[in-house]
Design a protein around this motif. Structure first.
Motif, PDB file in Angstrom:
ATOM      1  N   SER A 192       8.480  -3.640   1.068  1.00 18.19           N
ATOM      2  CA  SER A 192       8.013  -4.047  -0.259  1.00 18.19           C
ATOM      3  C   SER A 192       8.397  -5.485  -0.575  1.00 18.19           C
ATOM      4  O   SER A 192       9.540  -5.902  -0.363  1.00 18.19           O
ATOM      5  CB  SER A 192       8.592  -3.127  -1.330  1.00 18.19           C
ATOM      6  OG  SER A 192       8.257  -3.603  -2.617  1.00 18.19           O
TER       7      SER A 192
ATOM      8  N   VAL B 299       1.820  -3.735  -2.451  1.00 14.35           N
ATOM      9  CA  VAL B 299       3.148  -4.352  -2.598  1.00 14.35           C
ATOM     10  C   VAL B 299       3.768  -4.680  -1.246  1.00 14.35           C
ATOM     11  O   VAL B 299       4.668  -5.524  -1.164  1.00 14.35           O
ATOM     12  CB  VAL B 299       4.108  -3.450  -3.415  1.00 14.35           C
ATOM     13  CG1 VAL B 299       3.551  -3.190  -4.804  1.00 14.35           C
ATOM     14  CG2 VAL B 299       4.383  -2.136  -2.694  1.00 14.35           C
ATOM     15  N   ASN B 300       3.308  -4.009  -0.196  1.00 20.25           N
ATOM     16  CA  ASN B 300       3.800  -4.336   1.145  1.00 20.25           C
ATOM     17  C   ASN B 300       3.128  -5.587   1.706  1.00 20.25           C
ATOM     18  O   ASN B 300       3.659  -6.226   2.626  1.00 20.25           O
ATOM     19  CB  ASN B 300       3.565  -3.170   2.103  1.00 20.25           C
ATOM     20  CG  ASN B 300       4.486  -1.989   1.803  1.00 20.25           C
ATOM     21  OD1 ASN B 300       5.514  -2.152   1.147  1.00 20.25           O
ATOM     22  ND2 ASN B 300       4.122  -0.812   2.272  1.00 20.25           N
TER      23      ASN B 300
ATOM     24  N   LEU C 225       1.215   1.096  -2.864  1.00 20.38           N
ATOM     25  CA  LEU C 225       2.215   0.784  -1.836  1.00 20.38           C
ATOM     26  C   LEU C 225       1.668  -0.198  -0.809  1.00 20.38           C
ATOM     27  O   LEU C 225       2.383  -1.104  -0.349  1.00 20.38           O
ATOM     28  CB  LEU C 225       2.672   2.074  -1.140  1.00 20.38           C
ATOM     29  CG  LEU C 225       3.642   2.955  -1.927  1.00 20.38           C
ATOM     30  CD1 LEU C 225       3.945   4.226  -1.151  1.00 20.38           C
ATOM     31  CD2 LEU C 225       4.931   2.204  -2.236  1.00 20.38           C
TER      32      LEU C 225
ATOM     33  N   ILE D 147       8.294   2.145  -3.961  1.00 20.50           N
ATOM     34  CA  ILE D 147       8.241   0.682  -3.920  1.00 20.50           C
ATOM     35  C   ILE D 147       9.646   0.101  -3.765  1.00 20.50           C
ATOM     36  O   ILE D 147       9.895  -0.805  -2.956  1.00 20.50           O
ATOM     37  CB  ILE D 147       7.572   0.120  -5.190  1.00 20.50           C
ATOM     38  CG1 ILE D 147       6.081   0.442  -5.199  1.00 20.50           C
ATOM     39  CG2 ILE D 147       7.778  -1.396  -5.289  1.00 20.50           C
ATOM     40  CD1 ILE D 147       5.381   0.063  -6.490  1.00 20.50           C
TER      41      ILE D 147
END
Length: 391
Positions: free
Chosen positions: A119, A87-88, A84, A113
């Motif tokens: 995201s 993807v952030n 996480l 996600i």
């Protein structure tokens, strides 16, 4: 592993202009090869990013190495929480999530996600990495939002095919024949994986020679009916040494072809017979045959063979007269059949055996009586005698 320097391995780019015959297919071997022969699917300018989340360190390293060899930009993490964070912060085109991770499994990670307002990867393609045996059907993971499934043990060609299917065509090498070869090998690997055969791993035993592999695989299928019949004859006749020899031979053949689970099953039967005599092996015979037939039917379908006879070891009589015979009466009838054979009255012995098979018999005896009938049908009189004496 983070983002790679675009100019670091620029000399690799000349692979795209090389002929297919000059390229070593990386899915077949882990041998060290010259840099210009490494299979790189993308230019460094393409910037196709892959994220891998897997809690198993050794497994993650192996998968990461496979992806790295394709020329992708690969980042790997050990948990859903770390995933996480990635993807952030960064955009990834393709994300692989292991099903089993602590605190947050692959499905929960995917949901977080897609639901996270931070995201940057909501448009990424997601694949879940599964163990060989899972309880849920494929549709379960499709409904969960995954674009595809990767099953362990992971074949490099299958991974390459997935990546090829998602990168823009301008990133792929000009060698279309090479791309088609990778796709074909991946399709073969996926097909055989369904019946418990690891094709790419097995091809290492053949130095990548697919034709030689197919010849052995075809022979393995053709031998099924004869060898399974001989094995069950040895099993029911009490010939433990002969049974062990068959099991050892098939263990090695199955392993060479990449049927690892089947090979382990044969190995179990070797050990059962050595440690506990044939009784335990006999009790596990049906399970062995089920695995064996699954491999044979899968390989046969892949090879386009239609003449393989399966189920040849199951001869059970389905219709009975409903009468149960006491053990003493069964023994008398068997002795009568043996006397018939001693007097060279084979036809009478055959008829008496068929009559006995019509009674309600204990399952283990029923199997052996039906096997005696098959021995008569195949003119294997000595085998019939040995089985009768073992009851």
């Amino acid at each position: 592993m983070g983002i790679k320097d675009i100019g670091k391995d620029i000399e690799n780019l000349n692979i795209f202009s090389k002929k297919k015959s000059e390229v070593e297919f990386s899915g077949l071997s882990d041998k060290n090869v010259e840099v210009e022969k490494e299979l790189n699917l993308y230019t460094r300018e393409g910037q196709f990013y892959v994220l891998l989340a897997d809690a198993d360190g050794d497994e993650r390293l192996e998968i990461e190495r496979m992806i790295d060899q394709t020329g992708c930009f690969i980042t790997s993490v050990s948990s859903g929480i770390e995933c996480l964070d990635q993807v952030n912060n960064d955009k990834y085109d393709l994300i692989f999530l292991a099903r089993n991770m602590p605190r947050m499994d692959g499905i929960q990670t995917l949901n977080n996600i897609k639901n996270s307002p931070l995201s940057k990867c909501k448009d990424a393609k997601f694949y879940i990495i599964l163990d060989e045996k899972v309880d849920e059907p494929d549709i379960f993971f499709e409904n969960a939002g995954f674009d595809g499934i990767v099953r362990k043990p992971i074949d490099r060609t299958i991974l390459q095919k997935i990546i090829i299917s998602h990168v823009p065509s301008k990133m792929l090498p000009d060698d279309e024949q090479l791309i088609e070869e990778i796709k074909a090998n991946a399709e073969d690997a996926e097909t055989l994986k369904g019946c418990g055969v690891r094709l790419i791993e097995a091809l290492k035993n053949y130095d990548g020679n697919m034709e030689e592999y197919k010849e052995d695989a075809s022979r393995f299928c053709d031998e099924y009916e004869i060898i399974s019949s001989d094995m069950i004859d040895a099993l029911y006749s009490g010939k433990s040494d002969e049974y062990i020899d068959y099991a050892r031979n098939m263990r090695e053949k199955a392993r060479k072809l990449g049927a690892i689970y089947l090979s382990d099953c044969f190995d179990d039967h070797v050990n059962m017979t050595k440690d506990d005599s044939l009784d335990v092996a006999e009790g596990n015979w049906h399970n062995l045959v089920m695995v064996w037939e699954n491999v044979v039917s899968g390989i046969s379908g892949w090879l386009g063979k239609t003449s393989i006879q399966l189920g040849s070891t199951e001869v059970l009589t389905t219709n009975t007269n409903g009468i149960r015979l006491p053990d003493s009466d069964i023994r008398v009838r068997i002795e009568e059949i043996l006397v018939n054979l001693e007097n060279n009255e084979q036809e009478t012995a055959h008829k008496n055996t068929q009559k006995l098979s019509m009674y309600e018999l204990p399952p283990d005896i029923k199997l052996k009586i039906d096997r005696v009938i098959k021995s008569f049908d195949n003119d294997k009189i000595n085998t019939a005698v040995n089985i009768l004496r073992s009851i």
